[in-house]
Structure formats: structure tokens, C-alpha cells
Design an enzyme around this catalytic site. Sequence first.
Site, PDB file in Angstrom:
ATOM      1  N   LYS A  91       0.724  -1.637   0.320  1.00 19.92           N
ATOM      2  CA  LYS A  91      -0.270   0.138  -0.066  1.00 19.92           C
ATOM      3  C   LYS A  91       0.837   1.431  -0.638  1.00 19.92           C
ATOM      4  O   LYS A  91       1.207   1.984   0.594  1.00 19.92           O
ATOM      5  CB  LYS A  91      -0.939  -0.535   1.001  1.00 19.92           C
TER       6      LYS A  91
ATOM      7  N   GLU B 253      -8.665   4.274   5.030  1.00 19.67           N
ATOM      8  CA  GLU B 253      -9.535   2.528   3.507  1.00 19.67           C
ATOM      9  C   GLU B 253      -8.931   1.608   3.505  1.00 19.67           C
ATOM     10  O   GLU B 253      -8.851   0.722   4.111  1.00 19.67           O
ATOM     11  CB  GLU B 253      -9.852   3.505   3.077  1.00 19.67           C
TER      12      GLU B 253
ATOM     13  N   GLU C  88       9.461   1.032  10.725  1.00 21.81           N
ATOM     14  CA  GLU C  88      10.104   2.113  10.653  1.00 21.81           C
ATOM     15  C   GLU C  88       9.703   3.452  10.353  1.00 21.81           C
ATOM     16  O   GLU C  88       8.942   4.141  10.121  1.00 21.81           O
ATOM     17  CB  GLU C  88      11.050   2.076   9.175  1.00 21.81           C
TER      18      GLU C  88
ATOM     19  N   GLY D   2      -4.896   6.166   3.638  1.00 17.53           N
ATOM     20  CA  GLY D   2      -4.703   5.284   4.437  1.00 17.53           C
ATOM     21  C   GLY D   2      -5.408   4.695   5.676  1.00 17.53           C
ATOM     22  O   GLY D   2      -4.981   3.629   6.237  1.00 17.53           O
TER      23      GLY D   2
ATOM     24  N   GLY E 220      -5.037   1.338   3.875  1.00 15.84           N
ATOM     25  CA  GLY E 220      -4.039   0.943   4.737  1.00 15.84           C
ATOM     26  C   GLY E 220      -4.493   0.179   5.981  1.00 15.84           C
ATOM     27  O   GLY E 220      -4.521  -0.710   6.837  1.00 15.84           O
TER      28      GLY E 220
ATOM     29  N   GLY F 220      -4.662   4.188  -2.029  1.00 17.31           N
ATOM     30  CA  GLY F 220      -5.900   4.581  -1.195  1.00 17.31           C
ATOM     31  C   GLY F 220      -4.512   5.352  -0.338  1.00 17.31           C
ATOM     32  O   GLY F 220      -4.185   5.170  -0.268  1.00 17.31           O
TER      33      GLY F 220
END
Length: 498
Positions: free
Chosen positions: A185, A219, A259, A217, A221, A215
Site C-alpha cells: 500500500k 481505508e 520504521e 490510509g 491501509g 488509496g
Amino acid sequence: MVTLTQINPNTIEFAEKYGPIINGKMVEPINGYIDAVNSATGKVLSKIGRCGQEEIDQAVKAAREAFPGWSNTSIEERARLLNKIADVLEENQERLKMIECMETGRALHEFDPDYQLSIYQFRYFAAAMLTFYEGESRPVQNGYLITKKEPLGVCAQIIPWNVPMIMTSFKLAPALAAGNTVVLKPAEDACLSVMEFIKLAAEILPKGVINVVPGYGEEAGQSLIEHPDIDKLAFTGSVNVGRLVGKKAGEKLIPVTLELGGKSPHIVFPDVDIDQAVENAVFAFTTFNGQSCILGTRLLIHHDIYDKFVEKLIERAKQVKIGPPTERSTRIGSIINEKQGKRVLSYFEIAKNEGAKILHGGNRVTVPGHENGYFIEPTVIEAEPHMRIAQEEIFGPACTVTRWNDEDEMIKIANGVDYGLAAGIMTNNLESALNTANKLEAGSVWINSYFNFQSGAPFGGYKNSGVGREYSKEALDAYSQSKTIVAAYKLPPAGFFK
Ligand code: NAP
Ligand code: MG
């Protein structure tokens, strides 16, 4: 040998839209598209799919179905295909760099090292598979012990907008090398170069081995991290979302690599050549427009040279060229979007209210023809270590300057933040440098040359900067699990359990 030709930004043609790439082909997203925008001009470049639950389900299913085939592909063949991906990235780099420059607003010249690094990631992991991915076997009494590495399965990977191709290669290369399949993503603010690259890479790999779901985050993600059929989560981005991802991994009991942010100290000893040290310091806080977690944003300068150093730092900062991102001579381009631009400027207000002193910069500037862009002056702020401006990530071209005298006190200040991603030290004295490096809570320490990335060196953070390491052989371990097989030559003698 690939010949590089500079591309004219006006000649770049985009596809009309970029839907998700699932099972080897681009498909129509149910919820339509989001505009992909040039961050310096505000011009709409194309459209990217707005993926949600439905597309994530399809992508995970495709990755699941592709997993048995890919994980059973020989390591020689996987290495060959990763090298082919590196070739394709190399051949198409000039176009992709320009696209990434337009979308992110970062200065074009910065993408040369970005793409070098990304291309080498694929080559590094192709070679690493053949070199390091062996198991171990040894004779034991009456038999043999074998330990082998196996891939994890379907890996869900989420990346931010600041360095899209670096992030794509950091995530994909070790995961694919180890035999996993992937659902990636990218960030809504910068994914055109990623979409174009994955389109090319997906043609090289068997169907479903890589899938990409652009898309929002909240939704795409969110649906991805919640999906019940994923075996690994890997995320680069903010601490807040990182915690969410870590929580999901905890609920599912699957491995996670995170990270996250940084607030790296850049320590100046009194024995340095001031002009050279100043140049390295300015590079270390302005590159990427200051939008990187690894930058040297807290300058800790020895008392004996503080005044001279700061005077020269300001002089040097004034020379940094702010300009159109697509011009090669530009060194500071535009911040990714208005929201981030305003956030950066708001930090300068916070700093003033806390009693910090803006010694230089602090303003938005206009670049003709790019009035929509958020171009921000390189900014130097004199601050106390406890102030928010010296503790929180600004994500703009700004640094704080703070004086030190005593080494123990300096180490305390350097380590006195929640983050621990990187650090820089400038001195001619190797003993001071290494003693300091050993005491710093940071995943990477660069002595006399900031941002000195070397292939295969573990990269990741202490404290809130993350969990796990990428970029190195350690990443192969993070994308695999060990199996121990103990084989006895024969069954135990009858009656052994009496
Ligand atoms: P972010 O908001 O955390 O976004 C990162 C990614 O997560 C984006 O793809 C974003 O999607 C997605 N996302 C947002 N909300 C989500 C949710 N609820 N569930 C799942 N995914 C979600 O971070 P950012 O503001 O884009 O990036 C800046 C931050 O990243 C900084 O803090 C920086 O330090 C950190 N960073 C760290 C590294 C590193 O290597 N340590 C490298 C680069 C950046 P959308 O953006 O599409 O909404
Ligand atoms: Mg968002």
C-alpha cells in the site's frame, strides 16, 4: 551500461488512471479514484485508485494463491527475477525519477542517489539469497540436524510519501527474495512512480506475487492491517500509525517491522574544519526538503566554536537554492502538500512561543510558476534541548542549534529524545568519534559524512524509531522463519519407553 538522458517534465505522459494491480493486472476500484497532484504546481497529473476492503480482499487472495508456487521457486530463479526487476528499474529510472520529483516536490538531483540505492536493493537481495539464505546441517548422534529458512507467506507492506522508490525497494526486495508474496500500500500523496514501476515488475513475476493497492490510509491501509489472512506486517511512517500497526500484529501474533520517525543529533567537536562541517550540516538537515526521518536536525555544537559555526551555518543556509523541483540546480523544492507545509510553519510559531530564537529563515517563499507549492527557507533555530522544537519531528528544512561543553552532558542531550534512528558526529579525533558513537542510542551513526548509506548495512531505529532492521541481511530473517528438522536414522530400540 545504461545511458541516462534527462527528461523534459513537459513531455511526461501519464496513464489516464492507475487502478490497483491485482493478480498481474490493473483493475477498476469499486470506489473510484483520487487525484494525483504535482505538489509544487497543484496540477492534477493523473488519478489513482481509491482501494478499500473489496480490493484488499482480492489482493490478499491473489497473493495467497501465488504463495505456494513462488515459495517453491528455486532461489536461483528468484534471484534471476529480482535482477531483472533491477534492470527494468535501471532502464526506466529517468522517467520514474521525474515523475517522483513532480509528485513529491523534492529536488530532481536527489533522485539519483535514491534510485541507485533502490536498484541496488534488488541486486543486493538477489545476491543475498544465494549467499546467506542457506540453512545449517550437522551430524547428531544417530542422525542429522537440519535447520532451514522458510518464507512467512503473504506480507502486507505500507509505505510513506517521502522517498517512494527507496521504500518500495526496501519492502519488496527482501520479502520477494525470501519467497513471500506481497500486498503493498503506497501513500496517497506519492504513488505514481510506484504504480508505474510495479506495472513493469508485475510483468516479470508470476501473477499475484506482487499486488499494489493505492488509496487512503484510513481505508486501504486500515483494511490491509486488519485483514485476517496476512502473515507479516511491515510499515514505514509516523509513530502513531506505527503503534496501530504494531497493535494489529500483536493481536494476530504475526511478525512486524516498523520504521518510524527520528530526531537525530548531529554532533560537532571543536577540532573540525568549520567550513566543511557547516556544509555537511546544511546538507544533513535540508536534503529531502527536510522530510526524512533520518536527517541531522539537532546540531549540538561545541562551545569553543559555537559562535563562528552558527554564523557560517546561517551564511551557508542562505546560499541553498530554493527553486522549481524539476530543475537540477535546485536544492530545496516544495513540501509534499499544504497540510504538511502549514504544519512545518506552525512549528516555527511553537518555537518562538517557547522562547527559542529563529536565527535564520522560518518563512514560506514563492517560486514563480509554482505558487501552490510550499517552499520553506532553510531555518536555523537556537533552542534548549527540552523544547518541543528540539524534541519533535518537524519534517521540514529546519534544524536546532544547541551548545555543549562537557561530553557527558552532550551525550545526555543527544540521547534525550524519544527517537533513536540516526546520528552524526564530526571530528578529526577517531577516539572521540568512536567513544561517542558507542554511547549514542541510534540505529545508524555517521562519522564525518552524514547519510552515508552502504549496501547491506542494517538500517532501523532504537526506541520509538521502530522495531527491526531493513536494508541488510537481517531483513531476510525478518521475512522468514526457521524450521529445525532432526532426523534419526532409525526408530528407538523396542522397549526404550519402559
Ligand atoms: P503516516 O501518516 O504514518 O503514513 C504512512 C503510511 O501509512 C501511508 O501509506 C498512509 O496512507 C498509511 N496510513 C495512514 N493511516 C493509516 C491507518 N490508519 N492504517 C493503515 N495505514 C495508514 O506517515 P506520513 O505522514 O505519511 O509520513 C511521515 C512519517 O513517516 C514521519 O513521521 C517520518 O519520520 C516517517 N518515516 C519514517 C521512515 C523510516 O525509515 N523510519 C521513512 C520515511 C518516513 P496515506 O498517506 O495514503 O493516507
Ligand atoms: Mg492520509
